[in-house]
Design a protein around this motif. Structure first.
Motif, PDB file in Angstrom:
ATOM      1  N   LEU A  16       0.848  -1.262   0.017  1.00  0.00           N
ATOM      2  CA  LEU A  16       0.240  -0.062  -0.067  1.00  0.00           C
ATOM      3  C   LEU A  16       0.712   1.307   0.121  1.00  0.00           C
ATOM      4  O   LEU A  16       0.553   2.133  -0.496  1.00  0.00           O
ATOM      5  CB  LEU A  16      -1.123  -0.097   1.062  1.00  0.00           C
ATOM      6  CG  LEU A  16      -2.066  -1.129   1.067  1.00  0.00           C
ATOM      7  CD1 LEU A  16      -2.753  -1.109   2.613  1.00  0.00           C
ATOM      8  CD2 LEU A  16      -2.976  -0.758  -0.013  1.00  0.00           C
ATOM      9  N   SER A  17       2.058   0.987   0.593  1.00  0.00           N
ATOM     10  CA  SER A  17       2.823   2.409   0.977  1.00  0.00           C
ATOM     11  C   SER A  17       3.637   2.752  -0.628  1.00  0.00           C
ATOM     12  O   SER A  17       4.229   3.947  -0.549  1.00  0.00           O
ATOM     13  CB  SER A  17       3.958   2.225   1.817  1.00  0.00           C
ATOM     14  OG  SER A  17       4.651   1.241   1.622  1.00  0.00           O
ATOM     15  N   ASN A  19       2.235   3.503  -3.137  1.00  0.00           N
ATOM     16  CA  ASN A  19       1.437   4.380  -3.829  1.00  0.00           C
ATOM     17  C   ASN A  19       1.256   5.561  -3.026  1.00  0.00           C
ATOM     18  O   ASN A  19       0.830   6.712  -3.748  1.00  0.00           O
ATOM     19  CB  ASN A  19      -0.153   3.931  -4.111  1.00  0.00           C
ATOM     20  CG  ASN A  19       0.014   2.624  -5.319  1.00  0.00           C
ATOM     21  OD1 ASN A  19       1.045   2.715  -6.099  1.00  0.00           O
ATOM     22  ND2 ASN A  19      -0.791   1.729  -4.952  1.00  0.00           N
ATOM     23  N   GLU A  20       1.268   5.323  -1.910  1.00  0.00           N
ATOM     24  CA  GLU A  20       1.147   6.627  -0.663  1.00  0.00           C
ATOM     25  C   GLU A  20       2.266   6.747   0.174  1.00  0.00           C
ATOM     26  O   GLU A  20       2.739   5.859   0.512  1.00  0.00           O
ATOM     27  CB  GLU A  20      -0.417   6.435  -0.513  1.00  0.00           C
ATOM     28  CG  GLU A  20      -1.346   6.635  -1.387  1.00  0.00           C
ATOM     29  CD  GLU A  20      -2.933   6.161  -0.577  1.00  0.00           C
ATOM     30  OE1 GLU A  20      -3.101   6.763   0.343  1.00  0.00           O
ATOM     31  OE2 GLU A  20      -3.467   5.696  -1.102  1.00  0.00           O
ATOM     32  N   LEU A  21       2.264   7.858   0.759  1.00  0.00           N
ATOM     33  CA  LEU A  21       3.479   8.326   1.628  1.00  0.00           C
ATOM     34  C   LEU A  21       2.731   7.577   3.120  1.00  0.00           C
ATOM     35  O   LEU A  21       3.530   6.829   3.656  1.00  0.00           O
ATOM     36  CB  LEU A  21       3.524   9.730   1.915  1.00  0.00           C
ATOM     37  CG  LEU A  21       4.706  10.051   2.919  1.00  0.00           C
ATOM     38  CD1 LEU A  21       6.122   9.489   2.517  1.00  0.00           C
ATOM     39  CD2 LEU A  21       4.730  11.605   3.109  1.00  0.00           C
ATOM     40  N   THR A  22       1.698   7.805   3.426  1.00  0.00           N
ATOM     41  CA  THR A  22       1.016   7.082   4.457  1.00  0.00           C
ATOM     42  C   THR A  22      -0.024   6.216   4.272  1.00  0.00           C
ATOM     43  O   THR A  22      -0.760   6.317   3.173  1.00  0.00           O
ATOM     44  CB  THR A  22       0.379   8.224   5.630  1.00  0.00           C
ATOM     45  OG1 THR A  22      -0.622   8.881   4.744  1.00  0.00           O
ATOM     46  CG2 THR A  22       1.652   9.179   5.984  1.00  0.00           C
ATOM     47  N   VAL A  23      -0.417   5.286   5.112  1.00  0.00           N
ATOM     48  CA  VAL A  23      -1.402   4.104   4.882  1.00  0.00           C
ATOM     49  C   VAL A  23      -2.229   4.056   5.949  1.00  0.00           C
ATOM     50  O   VAL A  23      -1.903   4.157   7.231  1.00  0.00           O
ATOM     51  CB  VAL A  23      -0.586   2.535   4.585  1.00  0.00           C
ATOM     52  CG1 VAL A  23      -1.679   1.677   4.455  1.00  0.00           C
ATOM     53  CG2 VAL A  23       0.265   2.782   3.608  1.00  0.00           C
ATOM     54  N   SER A  24      -3.518   4.198   5.740  1.00  0.00           N
ATOM     55  CA  SER A  24      -4.529   4.388   6.900  1.00  0.00           C
ATOM     56  C   SER A  24      -4.945   2.838   7.297  1.00  0.00           C
ATOM     57  O   SER A  24      -4.677   1.971   6.821  1.00  0.00           O
ATOM     58  CB  SER A  24      -5.604   4.822   6.336  1.00  0.00           C
ATOM     59  OG  SER A  24      -6.545   4.128   5.485  1.00  0.00           O
ATOM     60  N   GLN A  27      -7.500   1.223   5.053  1.00  0.00           N
ATOM     61  CA  GLN A  27      -6.549   0.510   3.691  1.00  0.00           C
ATOM     62  C   GLN A  27      -6.288  -0.517   3.951  1.00  0.00           C
ATOM     63  O   GLN A  27      -6.373  -1.808   3.346  1.00  0.00           O
ATOM     64  CB  GLN A  27      -5.595   1.594   3.378  1.00  0.00           C
ATOM     65  CG  GLN A  27      -5.892   2.838   2.580  1.00  0.00           C
ATOM     66  CD  GLN A  27      -4.779   3.818   2.327  1.00  0.00           C
ATOM     67  OE1 GLN A  27      -3.984   4.089   3.104  1.00  0.00           O
ATOM     68  NE2 GLN A  27      -4.730   4.209   0.888  1.00  0.00           N
ATOM     69  N   GLY A  59      -2.274   7.559  10.304  1.00  0.00           N
ATOM     70  CA  GLY A  59      -2.236   6.513   9.065  1.00  0.00           C
ATOM     71  C   GLY A  59      -0.628   6.279   9.267  1.00  0.00           C
ATOM     72  O   GLY A  59       0.126   6.457  10.108  1.00  0.00           O
TER      73      GLY A  59
END
Length: 59
Positions: A16-17, A19-24, A27, A59
């Protein structure tokens, strides 16, 4: 040594990380088909082992 569940969480967080800096937690819960409350508990355990950086409500 990490448990199988811990490794699954770490893999999900890693993927998941990408694609994004933080992961909730939501998610991660969706990726692992579990509840967000269970994810929060595991994230605290992983943070205690210094495997992840966990910040409440971030996140």
């Amino acid at each position: 040594m990490n448990t199988l569940a811990e490794e699954n969480y770490l893999k999900a967080i890693y993927h998941l990380s990408l694609n994004e800096l933080t992961v909730s937690t939501n998610q991660i819960a969706a990726a692992l088909n579990t509840k967000a409350a269970s994810v929060t508990d595991m994230l605290k355990k992983l943070a205690d082992k210094e495997l992840i950086n966990y910040e409440k409500y971030r996140g």
